[in-house]
Design an enzyme around this catalytic site. Structure first.
Site, PDB file in Angstrom:
ATOM      1  N   CYS A 145       0.859  -1.157   0.215  1.00  0.00           N
ATOM      2  CA  CYS A 145       0.001  -0.082   0.004  1.00  0.00           C
ATOM      3  C   CYS A 145       0.764   1.107   0.028  1.00  0.00           C
ATOM      4  CB  CYS A 145      -0.945   0.032   1.187  1.00  0.00           C
ATOM      5  SG  CYS A 145      -0.345  -0.451   2.780  1.00  0.00           S
TER       6      CYS A 145
HETATM    7  N1  LIG Z   1      -4.544  -4.114   5.179  1.00  0.00           N
HETATM    8  C1  LIG Z   1      -3.990  -3.468   4.195  1.00  0.00           C
HETATM    9  O1  LIG Z   1      -4.226  -2.163   3.981  1.00  0.00           O
HETATM   10  C2  LIG Z   1      -3.188  -4.260   3.249  1.00  0.00           C
HETATM   11  C3  LIG Z   1      -2.618  -3.453   1.986  1.00  0.00           C
HETATM   12  C4  LIG Z   1      -1.856  -4.204   1.233  1.00  0.00           C
HETATM   13  C5  LIG Z   1      -1.228  -5.629   1.187  1.00  0.00           C
HETATM   14  N2  LIG Z   1      -1.853  -6.127   2.499  1.00  0.00           N
HETATM   15  C6  LIG Z   1      -1.436  -7.402   2.724  1.00  0.00           C
HETATM   16  O2  LIG Z   1      -2.668  -8.423   2.409  1.00  0.00           O
HETATM   17  C7  LIG Z   1      -2.678  -9.339   3.627  1.00  0.00           C
HETATM   18  C8  LIG Z   1      -3.574  -9.574   4.251  1.00  0.00           C
HETATM   19  O3  LIG Z   1      -3.536  -8.260   5.231  1.00  0.00           O
HETATM   20  P1  LIG Z   1      -4.784  -7.878   6.055  1.00  0.00           P
HETATM   21  O4  LIG Z   1      -4.589  -6.566   6.466  1.00  0.00           O
HETATM   22  O5  LIG Z   1      -6.171  -8.378   5.220  1.00  0.00           O
HETATM   23  O6  LIG Z   1      -4.631  -8.872   7.107  1.00  0.00           O
HETATM   24  P2  LIG Z   1      -5.397  -8.957   8.414  1.00  0.00           P
HETATM   25  O7  LIG Z   1      -6.510  -8.365   8.256  1.00  0.00           O
HETATM   26  O8  LIG Z   1      -4.484  -8.856   9.654  1.00  0.00           O
HETATM   27  O9  LIG Z   1      -5.600 -10.534   8.280  1.00  0.00           O
HETATM   28  C9  LIG Z   1      -6.150 -11.255   9.529  1.00  0.00           C
HETATM   29  C10 LIG Z   1      -6.647 -12.629   8.847  1.00  0.00           C
HETATM   30  O10 LIG Z   1      -5.716 -13.332   8.548  1.00  0.00           O
HETATM   31  C11 LIG Z   1      -5.626 -14.780   8.930  1.00  0.00           C
HETATM   32  N3  LIG Z   1      -4.418 -15.201   9.512  1.00  0.00           N
HETATM   33  C12 LIG Z   1      -3.519 -14.845   9.979  1.00  0.00           C
HETATM   34  N4  LIG Z   1      -2.300 -15.561   9.891  1.00  0.00           N
HETATM   35  C13 LIG Z   1      -2.732 -16.542   9.207  1.00  0.00           C
HETATM   36  C14 LIG Z   1      -1.888 -17.706   8.753  1.00  0.00           C
HETATM   37  N5  LIG Z   1      -0.783 -17.977   9.258  1.00  0.00           N
HETATM   38  N6  LIG Z   1      -2.371 -18.516   8.044  1.00  0.00           N
HETATM   39  C15 LIG Z   1      -3.586 -18.418   7.776  1.00  0.00           C
HETATM   40  N7  LIG Z   1      -4.566 -17.375   8.007  1.00  0.00           N
HETATM   41  C16 LIG Z   1      -4.027 -16.363   8.880  1.00  0.00           C
HETATM   42  C17 LIG Z   1      -6.556 -14.436  10.528  1.00  0.00           C
HETATM   43  O11 LIG Z   1      -7.380 -15.606  10.417  1.00  0.00           O
HETATM   44  P3  LIG Z   1      -7.514 -16.287  11.991  1.00  0.00           P
HETATM   45  O12 LIG Z   1      -8.888 -15.563  12.289  1.00  0.00           O
HETATM   46  O13 LIG Z   1      -7.569 -17.532  11.594  1.00  0.00           O
HETATM   47  O14 LIG Z   1      -6.613 -15.890  12.844  1.00  0.00           O
HETATM   48  C18 LIG Z   1      -7.307 -13.288  10.018  1.00  0.00           C
HETATM   49  O15 LIG Z   1      -8.576 -13.519   9.521  1.00  0.00           O
HETATM   50  C19 LIG Z   1      -0.912  -9.329   4.087  1.00  0.00           C
HETATM   51  O16 LIG Z   1      -0.030  -9.976   3.344  1.00  0.00           O
HETATM   52  C20 LIG Z   1      -0.877  -7.776   4.161  1.00  0.00           C
HETATM   53  O17 LIG Z   1       0.504  -7.527   4.221  1.00  0.00           O
HETATM   54  C21 LIG Z   1      -2.616  -5.331   3.370  1.00  0.00           C
END
Ligand SMILES: NC(=O)c1ccc[n+]([C@@H]2O[C@H](COP(=O)([O-])OP(=O)(O)OC[C@H]3O[C@@H](n4cnc5c(N)ncnc54)[C@H](OP(=O)(O)O)[C@@H]3O)[C@@H](O)[C@H]2O)c1
Length: 342
Positions: A145
């Site tokens: 991002c």
């Molecule tokens: N947020 C942003 O603005 C953004 C922007 C660009 C890229 N990203 C990328 O997108 C990806 C997801 O980000 P997010 O912000 O959506 O994350 P997030 O909201 O923190 O995702 C949390 C979810 O991931 C699951 N999880 C955590 N560790 C896991 C594992 N080892 N195996 C399977 N599930 C797991 C959790 O599941 P449980 O409920 O089972 O714990 C929870 O439902 C990351 O790689 C991040 O760097 C995010």
């Protein structure tokens, strides 16, 4: 027949935003969504705002034509590599295939990359830079991002060779950028009514910014100071980028900076050069990147402001833009919604 899409790890913010946007995509049917803790539950039980999508969260992905991974880094590569082997086209929203040099992964992400050979073939999914490679790609590494906002802000300056290598990127992000997993820093009492800088020793997105700036202009060896800040809002990233204009290009910068940006992004559906300094709210829920270039004549510095929604152009929207390019759909398909206001 519609393209069958699947989301690995729908239960995070990036995954759920993908589901919301794919729902209104005219050429795509979302057929499979996975999750870990929520496997077995209906999608609507976890996300009431997605009630119109009648899917159950499963542990494994069903057969799809395109898989989006919204897994955390390291875990993402583990689920993606078998899919790539099966010939399924994948867009990875994590950082696992963004960096070309495998040696960067232990340094920045604390793991040894499991497939350095695959890194070479993965395409960095910033459409404004790599559109033709994305069209042919089997695996697209969706940009981070912060890098999305910073790179789009800096690219014209770097491409035109207008600036010296010292660049400052000062970014402010809403709290959804740190994900849905509970953490003390994202706790309401910690994050509200306060702004704080973090990762001062070097944020993980820095090598990605440097890698892509070098690609734009191999003559520039950029020296980037990148300081991210957490700001009490849900969505959005505002980046203010500073770079000194070369002595012999001052006249050009003074008279033509805005025109240079307009020409560079001519025809781009999602990049807008604004007349006024933009605010993050003008991008909410949309795939736009708003850029406002200014020349500070007192110091001979280019000051470039960019705004994106971190969950759309910074994650799910850009992933859908990449899918559209990969499958020959109109680039704006599923991404036509205007920003939410107020
Ligand atoms: N947020 C942003 O603005 C953004 C922007 C660009 C890229 N990203 C990328 O997108 C990806 C997801 O980000 P997010 O912000 O959506 O994350 P997030 O909201 O923190 O995702 C949390 C979810 O991931 C699951 N999880 C955590 N560790 C896991 C594992 N080892 N195996 C399977 N599930 C797991 C959790 O599941 P449980 O409920 O089972 O714990 C929870 O439902 C990351 O790689 C991040 O760097 C995010």
């Amino acid at each position: 027949m519609k393209l069958k899409a699947g989301i690995i790890n729908v239960t995070g913010y990036a995954g759920s935003e993908l589901a919301r946007l794919l729902y209104s995509h005219p050429q795509v049917e979302l057929v499979s969504v996975t999750g870990r803790g929520a496997a077995g539950q209906k999608l609507t039980a976890v996300f009431p705002h997605l009630a119109d999508i009648d899917l159950t969260i499963t542990a494994e992905l069903d057969k799809v034509d395109i898989a989006f991974s919204a897994m955390p880094h390291k875990a993402s590569a583990e689920v993606i590599l078998p899919l790539v082997k099966q010939g399924i086209r994948v867009i990875d929203i994590s950082a696992d295939f963004r960096l070309k040099d495998a040696a960067e992964y232990p340094a920045w992400y604390d793991f040894t990359h499991p497939a350095p050979a695959v890194l070479k073939d993965a395409v960095y999914g910033l459409p404004e830079f790599h559109r033709s490679a994305i069209a042919k790609a089997k695996l697209v590494a969706n940009p981070g991002c912060y890098p999305t906002g910073a790179l789009l802000a800096l690219a014209p300056l770097v491409k035109e060779g207008l600036i010296y290598p010292d660049i400052i990127v000062d970014s402010k992000s809403g709290v959804s950028g740190s994900g849905r997993t509970l953490s003390l820093t994202a706790h309401y009492c910690e994050a509200s009514d306060s702004v704080s800088a973090y990762s001062l020793k070097g944020h993980r997105h820095l090598p990605e910014i440097v890698q892509e700036l070098k690609n734009i202009n191999t003559a520039l060896i950029p020296s980037v100071i990148f300081v991210p800040h957490l700001i009490p809002m849900t969505r959005g990233i505002l980046s203010t980028c500073y770079a000194k204009i070369k002595e012999d290009r001052l006249a050009v910068a003074r008279s033509e900076l805005k025109k240079i940006y307009q020409n560079y992004y001519k025809g781009e559906a999602f990049v807008r050069i604004t007349d006024q300094p933009p605010g993050t709210k003008q991008t909410w829920g949309s795939n736009f990147c708003l850029i406002h270039p200014v020349f500070d004549s007192r110091t001979g510095t280019a000051v470039i402001i960019s705004c994106i929604d971190n969950l759309v152009k910074g994650a799910a929207g850009q992933a859908i833009q990449n899918m559209n390019i990969m499958f020959g759909f109109p680039e704006k398909a599923g991404l036509e919604a205007l920003p939410v206001y107020p």
